[in-house]
Design a protein around this motif. Sequence first.
Motif, PDB file in Angstrom:
ATOM      1  N   ASN A   1     -22.729  -7.421 -10.127  1.00  0.00           N
ATOM      2  CA  ASN A   1     -22.923  -8.380  -9.037  1.00  0.00           C
ATOM      3  C   ASN A   1     -21.765  -9.368  -8.937  1.00  0.00           C
ATOM      4  O   ASN A   1     -21.365  -9.773  -7.832  1.00  0.00           O
ATOM      5  CB  ASN A   1     -24.234  -9.138  -9.221  1.00  0.00           C
ATOM      6  CG  ASN A   1     -25.440  -8.237  -9.054  1.00  0.00           C
ATOM      7  OD1 ASN A   1     -25.364  -7.207  -8.401  1.00  0.00           O
ATOM      8  ND2 ASN A   1     -26.556  -8.618  -9.674  1.00  0.00           N
ATOM      9  N   LEU A   2     -21.216  -9.764 -10.086  1.00  0.00           N
ATOM     10  CA  LEU A   2     -20.075 -10.673 -10.066  1.00  0.00           C
ATOM     11  C   LEU A   2     -18.857 -10.008  -9.428  1.00  0.00           C
ATOM     12  O   LEU A   2     -18.119 -10.646  -8.675  1.00  0.00           O
ATOM     13  CB  LEU A   2     -19.745 -11.113 -11.495  1.00  0.00           C
ATOM     14  CG  LEU A   2     -18.672 -12.196 -11.644  1.00  0.00           C
ATOM     15  CD1 LEU A   2     -19.092 -13.467 -10.928  1.00  0.00           C
ATOM     16  CD2 LEU A   2     -18.411 -12.487 -13.123  1.00  0.00           C
ATOM     17  N   SER A   3     -18.666  -8.732  -9.722  1.00  0.00           N
ATOM     18  CA  SER A   3     -17.574  -8.003  -9.084  1.00  0.00           C
ATOM     19  C   SER A   3     -17.797  -7.886  -7.579  1.00  0.00           C
ATOM     20  O   SER A   3     -16.848  -7.973  -6.787  1.00  0.00           O
ATOM     21  CB  SER A   3     -17.443  -6.611  -9.702  1.00  0.00           C
ATOM     22  OG  SER A   3     -16.445  -5.846  -9.052  1.00  0.00           O
ATOM     23  N   GLY A   4     -19.049  -7.724  -7.168  1.00  0.00           N
ATOM     24  CA  GLY A   4     -19.342  -7.576  -5.744  1.00  0.00           C
ATOM     25  C   GLY A   4     -19.238  -8.877  -4.973  1.00  0.00           C
ATOM     26  O   GLY A   4     -18.888  -8.876  -3.782  1.00  0.00           O
TER      27      GLY A   4
ATOM     28  N   ASN B   1     -29.258 -13.136 -14.528  1.00  0.00           N
ATOM     29  CA  ASN B   1     -29.019 -11.953 -15.359  1.00  0.00           C
ATOM     30  C   ASN B   1     -28.285 -12.319 -16.650  1.00  0.00           C
ATOM     31  O   ASN B   1     -28.574 -11.784 -17.720  1.00  0.00           O
ATOM     32  CB  ASN B   1     -28.218 -10.918 -14.574  1.00  0.00           C
ATOM     33  CG  ASN B   1     -29.066 -10.197 -13.546  1.00  0.00           C
ATOM     34  OD1 ASN B   1     -30.236  -9.930 -13.773  1.00  0.00           O
ATOM     35  ND2 ASN B   1     -28.476  -9.886 -12.403  1.00  0.00           N
ATOM     36  N   PHE B   2     -27.316 -13.247 -16.543  1.00  0.00           N
ATOM     37  CA  PHE B   2     -26.604 -13.691 -17.737  1.00  0.00           C
ATOM     38  C   PHE B   2     -27.547 -14.399 -18.705  1.00  0.00           C
ATOM     39  O   PHE B   2     -27.445 -14.238 -19.932  1.00  0.00           O
ATOM     40  CB  PHE B   2     -25.447 -14.618 -17.368  1.00  0.00           C
ATOM     41  CG  PHE B   2     -24.141 -13.900 -17.160  1.00  0.00           C
ATOM     42  CD1 PHE B   2     -23.574 -13.136 -18.175  1.00  0.00           C
ATOM     43  CD2 PHE B   2     -23.456 -13.996 -15.961  1.00  0.00           C
ATOM     44  CE1 PHE B   2     -22.371 -12.477 -17.989  1.00  0.00           C
ATOM     45  CE2 PHE B   2     -22.261 -13.334 -15.761  1.00  0.00           C
ATOM     46  CZ  PHE B   2     -21.711 -12.576 -16.774  1.00  0.00           C
ATOM     47  N   VAL B   3     -28.445 -15.211 -18.183  1.00  0.00           N
ATOM     48  CA  VAL B   3     -29.402 -15.922 -19.040  1.00  0.00           C
ATOM     49  C   VAL B   3     -30.301 -14.929 -19.759  1.00  0.00           C
ATOM     50  O   VAL B   3     -30.546 -15.047 -20.974  1.00  0.00           O
ATOM     51  CB  VAL B   3     -30.226 -16.920 -18.194  1.00  0.00           C
ATOM     52  CG1 VAL B   3     -31.395 -17.464 -19.028  1.00  0.00           C
ATOM     53  CG2 VAL B   3     -29.351 -18.059 -17.710  1.00  0.00           C
TER      54      VAL B   3
ATOM     55  N   ALA C   1     -26.780 -17.523  -3.331  1.00  0.00           N
ATOM     56  CA  ALA C   1     -27.913 -16.688  -3.741  1.00  0.00           C
ATOM     57  C   ALA C   1     -27.452 -15.614  -4.728  1.00  0.00           C
ATOM     58  O   ALA C   1     -28.127 -15.351  -5.739  1.00  0.00           O
ATOM     59  CB  ALA C   1     -28.550 -16.041  -2.506  1.00  0.00           C
ATOM     60  N   GLN C   2     -26.284 -15.016  -4.460  1.00  0.00           N
ATOM     61  CA  GLN C   2     -25.780 -13.979  -5.358  1.00  0.00           C
ATOM     62  C   GLN C   2     -25.384 -14.573  -6.710  1.00  0.00           C
ATOM     63  O   GLN C   2     -25.656 -13.977  -7.765  1.00  0.00           O
ATOM     64  CB  GLN C   2     -24.585 -13.275  -4.720  1.00  0.00           C
ATOM     65  CG  GLN C   2     -24.961 -12.386  -3.536  1.00  0.00           C
ATOM     66  CD  GLN C   2     -23.745 -11.775  -2.871  1.00  0.00           C
ATOM     67  OE1 GLN C   2     -22.711 -12.405  -2.743  1.00  0.00           O
ATOM     68  NE2 GLN C   2     -23.875 -10.518  -2.459  1.00  0.00           N
TER      69      GLN C   2
END
Length: 231
Positions: free
Chosen positions: A136-139, A65-67, A57-58
């Motif tokens: 979010n990627l870091s999290g 967000n990247f898109v 989900a994350q």
Amino acid sequence: MARLNVNPTRMVLTSLKKRLKVAVKGHKMLKDKRDELMKQFLELARENKRLREQVEAQIGSIYSNFVIASAVMSSEVLNEALMYPKQGVSIEVGRKNVMSVDVPVFDFTTTTDDTSNIYPYGFANTSAELDNAIENLSGVFPEMLRLAAVEKEVQLLAAEIEKTRRRVNALEYVMIPQFQETIKYIQMKLDENERGNQTRLMKVKDLMVKAAIEEKQENTKAALEEYSSQF
């Protein structure tokens, strides 16, 4: 169940009884180990399912967000913003023992002390969606490491459960019945030999008694003849 090919002697019988006792004890220990492994396996499987759904989900949110960021920003600006990462990590792999199974434990350390310093670009020419994606990627990274460790642990425990199950079945359906059948066979042979020895002893005793009676009768007869000859 085929019995073992051994000599039916008391020494072999004693040895097989000891081996049977060890096999029964080992069978119980392995069954307890298998049950505990199954319990931990089911708990890890549920944890693995929860982590995977959470991570997926994350990651789905990060991709979204990247898109959006790639849609509102030019590809040149996006590539330039992400060309030189500002934060790096190093992964450390440890081990822990779970029911005699070595499972991996992953940990990581960042290249800088400030773990929040993750943006390799300025905020003037980038979008908020890119900021959210990086954050979010870091999290999600620690959760991905945890998921990788749990999935590997599940695989190792599944392999150990299968190996333990085969050992339990080998003891329960092959070795222990073989020992029991062989012990029963040896006891029957020893009892048969004992009955044969008793029968032979009784025959020898009867022959000895008969010989003693005949000898006594001959001695008595000889004494009577000697006595009669005197008159």
